[in-house]
Design a protein around this motif. Structure first.
Motif, PDB file in Angstrom:
ATOM      1  N   LEU A   7       0.856  -1.186   0.000  1.00  0.00           N
ATOM      2  CA  LEU A   7       0.000   0.000   0.000  1.00  0.00           C
ATOM      3  C   LEU A   7       0.890   1.233   0.000  1.00  0.00           C
ATOM      4  CD1 LEU A   7      -2.600  -1.088   2.699  1.00  0.00           C
ATOM      5  CD2 LEU A   7      -2.840  -1.227   0.217  1.00  0.00           C
ATOM      6  N   ALA A  27     -14.116   0.701   6.427  1.00  0.00           N
ATOM      7  CA  ALA A  27     -13.253   0.136   5.395  1.00  0.00           C
ATOM      8  C   ALA A  27     -13.788  -1.168   4.821  1.00  0.00           C
ATOM      9  CB  ALA A  27     -11.847  -0.088   5.958  1.00  0.00           C
ATOM     10  N   PRO A  29     -16.149  -3.083   2.683  1.00  0.00           N
ATOM     11  CA  PRO A  29     -17.127  -2.703   1.644  1.00  0.00           C
ATOM     12  C   PRO A  29     -18.430  -3.467   1.790  1.00  0.00           C
ATOM     13  CG  PRO A  29     -15.431  -4.133   0.719  1.00  0.00           C
ATOM     14  CD  PRO A  29     -15.001  -3.820   2.119  1.00  0.00           C
ATOM     15  N   ARG A 127     -10.059 -11.023  -2.492  1.00  0.00           N
ATOM     16  CA  ARG A 127     -10.575  -9.773  -3.052  1.00  0.00           C
ATOM     17  C   ARG A 127     -11.159  -8.884  -1.958  1.00  0.00           C
ATOM     18  NH1 ARG A 127     -13.522 -11.942  -6.423  1.00  0.00           N
ATOM     19  NH2 ARG A 127     -15.517 -11.866  -5.335  1.00  0.00           N
ATOM     20  N   LEU A 128     -11.904  -9.468  -1.021  1.00  0.00           N
ATOM     21  CA  LEU A 128     -12.470  -8.700   0.080  1.00  0.00           C
ATOM     22  C   LEU A 128     -11.377  -8.157   0.993  1.00  0.00           C
ATOM     23  CD1 LEU A 128     -14.993  -7.732   1.592  1.00  0.00           C
ATOM     24  CD2 LEU A 128     -15.037  -9.935   2.784  1.00  0.00           C
ATOM     25  N   ASN A 130      -8.201  -7.445   0.159  1.00  0.00           N
ATOM     26  CA  ASN A 130      -7.484  -6.367  -0.529  1.00  0.00           C
ATOM     27  C   ASN A 130      -8.275  -5.062  -0.497  1.00  0.00           C
ATOM     28  OD1 ASN A 130      -5.361  -8.086  -1.147  1.00  0.00           O
ATOM     29  ND2 ASN A 130      -6.186  -8.625  -3.160  1.00  0.00           N
ATOM     30  N   ARG A 131      -9.582  -5.149  -0.716  1.00  0.00           N
ATOM     31  CA  ARG A 131     -10.413  -3.942  -0.708  1.00  0.00           C
ATOM     32  C   ARG A 131     -10.439  -3.314   0.683  1.00  0.00           C
ATOM     33  NH1 ARG A 131     -16.073  -4.981  -3.542  1.00  0.00           N
ATOM     34  NH2 ARG A 131     -16.188  -2.748  -3.063  1.00  0.00           N
ATOM     35  N   CYS A 132     -10.469  -4.129   1.724  1.00  0.00           N
ATOM     36  CA  CYS A 132     -10.465  -3.587   3.085  1.00  0.00           C
ATOM     37  C   CYS A 132      -9.156  -2.861   3.385  1.00  0.00           C
ATOM     38  CB  CYS A 132     -10.689  -4.708   4.094  1.00  0.00           C
ATOM     39  SG  CYS A 132     -12.342  -5.424   4.070  1.00  0.00           S
ATOM     40  N   GLU A 134      -7.000  -1.572   1.216  1.00  0.00           N
ATOM     41  CA  GLU A 134      -6.901  -0.354   0.409  1.00  0.00           C
ATOM     42  C   GLU A 134      -7.772   0.761   0.983  1.00  0.00           C
ATOM     43  OE1 GLU A 134      -7.985  -1.524  -3.484  1.00  0.00           O
ATOM     44  OE2 GLU A 134      -6.162  -2.705  -3.846  1.00  0.00           O
ATOM     45  N   ALA A 135      -8.944   0.404   1.495  1.00  0.00           N
ATOM     46  CA  ALA A 135      -9.808   1.422   2.096  1.00  0.00           C
ATOM     47  C   ALA A 135      -9.193   1.975   3.382  1.00  0.00           C
ATOM     48  CB  ALA A 135     -11.193   0.838   2.377  1.00  0.00           C
ATOM     49  N   GLU A 139      -8.141   6.015   3.859  1.00  0.00           N
ATOM     50  CA  GLU A 139      -8.880   6.782   4.853  1.00  0.00           C
ATOM     51  C   GLU A 139      -8.111   8.050   5.207  1.00  0.00           C
ATOM     52  OE1 GLU A 139     -12.131   7.445   7.395  1.00  0.00           O
ATOM     53  OE2 GLU A 139     -11.782   5.918   5.879  1.00  0.00           O
TER      54      GLU A 139
END
Length: 253
Positions: A7, A27, A29, A127-128, A130-132, A134-135, A139
């Motif tokens: 990141l 974070a 989604p 995938r879930l 990675n999205r968490c 990145e969020a 922030e």
């Protein structure tokens, strides 16, 4: 599970986000938080391939050894009895231009998720995750939010200058200035204005069409005069009487 994510954010930002349960909940989604419950508690719909499973559960993040973070979660299907539990360990390592997050842990599932292909389940979980992460990295800092709120509060709508209406004439407009318009409108505008003002909106909407679109009136039935209905039988009677009298006269001759 062994996974690694880079990141482009400082390590301090991720540590602050992981220490705040409210930021962790934001974070995730698609998380629908339960009212009055802990920040990381609610419903989450997980899409695995062409299937979707909705879970209700909670997630807890606590500091571990050597600066790591332990993530524990458990959930139950909203339309079934299947369950999912996970225990993850996150280690943050500062690198050039960002932070490398190493994830180790295990996850177990029963119910519908156990009937799906393992590759599809692993792909959806990564995938879930990675999205968490990145969020969390995207922030904004908590210190920047109060400054933005103070700036918005200072710029009150009461302090904003109200521009003059576009239809009102300017103060310096006159016969000798550019863009000056006479007080009397043109003849076409005055005629249109009188036509529009003289009729209400309901009259305009419900007025019957005219011209080529006017409705054709239905043909009216003409009532036959009662005298004409008795004229024909009387004439026939007179003619028949004349014929009878003529024949009688011929026989006498």
């Amino acid at each position: 599970m062994e996974h690694e994510v880079f990141l482009p954010v400082p390590v301090e930002r991720l540590r602050e986000a992981l220490a705040d349960p409210a930021r962790v909940a934001r974070a995730i989604p698609g998380l629908q938080q339960d009212a009055g419950a802990e920040p990381v508690t609610g419903r989450l719909k997980v899409r695995i391939g062409s299937h979707s499973i909705t879970y209700r559960g909670s997630l807890r993040v606590s500091p571990g050894q050597d600066g790591a973070y332990v993530v524990e979660g458990d959930a139950t299907e909203t339309r079934g009895t299947g369950t999912v539990t996970l225990v993850l360990t996150l280690r943050l390592r500062g690198t050039d231009g960002g932070t490398t997050v190493t994830v180790h842990g295990t996850a177990t599932g029963e119910g519908r998720v156990a009937e799906l292909p393992r590759d599809a389940v692993a792909s959806a979980a990564l995938r879930l995750l990675n999205r968490c992460l990145e969020a969390l990295g995207a922030e904004p800092d908590s210190e920047a939010k109060p400054e933005a709120a103070d700036t918005a509060a200072e710029a009150s709508v009461h302090d904003t200058e109200i521009p003059p209406p576009s239809l009102a004439p300017a103060a310096d407009e006159g016969p000798g200035t550019e863009g000056y318009e006479p007080d009397e409108p043109p003849a076409e505008a005055a005629h249109a204005r009188r036509t529009m003002i003289g009729r209400s909106a309901e009259e305009v909407d419900h007025a019957p069409p005219r011209g080529r679109y006017a409705p054709v009136p239905a043909p009216q039935a003409v009532a036959v005069n009662s005298t004409l209905r008795w004229a024909a039988p009387a004439a026939a009677l007179v003619l028949a009487s004349a014929i009878v009298v003529g024949r009688a006269l011929r026989r006498r001759r």
